[in-house]
Design an enzyme around this catalytic site. Structure first.
Site, PDB file in Angstrom:
ATOM      1  N   ASP A 102       0.740  -1.260   0.075  1.00  0.00           N
ATOM      2  CA  ASP A 102       0.022   0.118  -0.020  1.00  0.00           C
ATOM      3  C   ASP A 102       0.914   1.484  -0.003  1.00  0.00           C
ATOM      4  O   ASP A 102       2.151   1.196   0.312  1.00  0.00           O
ATOM      5  CB  ASP A 102      -0.906   0.047   1.193  1.00  0.00           C
ATOM      6  CG  ASP A 102      -2.047  -1.125   1.087  1.00  0.00           C
ATOM      7  OD1 ASP A 102      -2.202  -1.674   0.191  1.00  0.00           O
ATOM      8  OD2 ASP A 102      -2.375  -1.205   2.159  1.00  0.00           O
TER       9      ASP A 102
HETATM   10  N1  URA Z   1      -1.428  -5.857   3.855  1.00  0.00           N
HETATM   11  C1  URA Z   1      -1.940  -4.443   3.719  1.00  0.00           C
HETATM   12  O1  URA Z   1      -2.728  -4.428   4.343  1.00  0.00           O
HETATM   13  N2  URA Z   1      -1.199  -3.530   3.089  1.00  0.00           N
HETATM   14  C2  URA Z   1      -0.105  -3.910   2.668  1.00  0.00           C
HETATM   15  O2  URA Z   1       0.655  -2.977   2.159  1.00  0.00           O
HETATM   16  C3  URA Z   1       0.393  -5.280   2.719  1.00  0.00           C
HETATM   17  C4  URA Z   1      -0.307  -6.120   3.345  1.00  0.00           C
END
Ligand code: URA
Length: 230
Positions: A102
């Site tokens: 993310d």
């Molecule tokens: N899980 C999430 O919620 N975000 C990420 O970036 C990776 C795994």
């Protein structure tokens, strides 16, 4: 593509000649003589007929990057900086990300031009453990351990997450190991307890651990010994 098809596609060989060349073991892929018509030729393969090079093979490229906050795991984005903008490499358009993070998640990101390598790494059947360091808004209770190990139902995908291991490090910090990479998976798992994830950092993917000498935004090629692990 199969070697027999690769050779038949060249204007100079017909099918009978291809069969003969293979039977005579005059074709080599990456230095190995082959007779099996099904032997795989990839864009990275070096293919020879005797001493003549038929395909030089593109170099396969593999990098580990310390993803910083505030950049998107995409090859292109009209608004934001992407992880590929952090790389100073030729033909960046050939590169892609193996396992997205993310916008505000930091940590280990693998980047390559080898699609079958990244597919193998990221497909859920490979069950490659991904380890995340997590900090949350609310305290993390011991009941999380059992719930994550049992798996959580995700209604949107209509699936139950595979068993995950949680190690509680402090009142609001933990290390979580998951073998899938569902959309916002870690945030949704903590979201089950209405506990917001404030910081998320990927420490490792299978046997590959983020090199501690890489500052956020820095990257380096994977070493031969790292590649042999995966
Ligand atoms: N899980 C999430 O919620 N975000 C990420 O970036 C990776 C795994």
């Amino acid at each position: 593509m199969r070697i027999d098809r690769f050779l038949s596609n060249l204007p100079r060989f017909n099918r009978q000649q291809v069969r003969l060349l293979l039977a005579q073991r005059r074709i080599r892929i990456d230095g190995q003589a082959v007779s099996d018509p099904k032997a795989e030729v990839r864009e990275f393969s070096h293919v020879q007929l005797d001493d003549e090079v038929l395909q030089a093979g593109k170099p396969a490229r593999y990098f580990m990057l310390h993803k910083p906050m505030g950049c998107v795991s995409a090859t292109r984005d009209p608004q934001h900086r992407t992880v590929l903008d952090l790389l100073d490499e030729p033909q960046p358009q050939d590169l892609h990300i193996a396992g997205r993070l993310d916008y505000n998640t930091t940590g280990l990101m693998l980047i390559t031009n080898d699609g079958s390598w990244s597919r193998r790494l990221t497909q859920p059947q490979t069950k490659l453990p991904k380890i995340y360091y997590v900090e949350t808004e609310q305290p993390i209770g011991p009941e999380y351990i059992e719930t994550f190990a049992r798996g959580l139902y995700f209604a949107f995908e209509d699936l139950t997450t595979l068993p995950a291991q949680l190690e509680i490090l402090g009142p609001r910090s933990a290390r979580l190991s998951i073998v899938e990479g569902r959309y916002h998976q870690v945030k949704r798992m903590f979201g089950h307890f209405n506990n917001k994830v404030l910081r998320l950092h990927r420490e490792s993917m299978g046997p590959l651990t983020l090199d501690p000498s890489l500052a956020p935004g820095e990257y380096r090629p994977l070493s031969d010994s790292e590649l042999s692990l995966i």
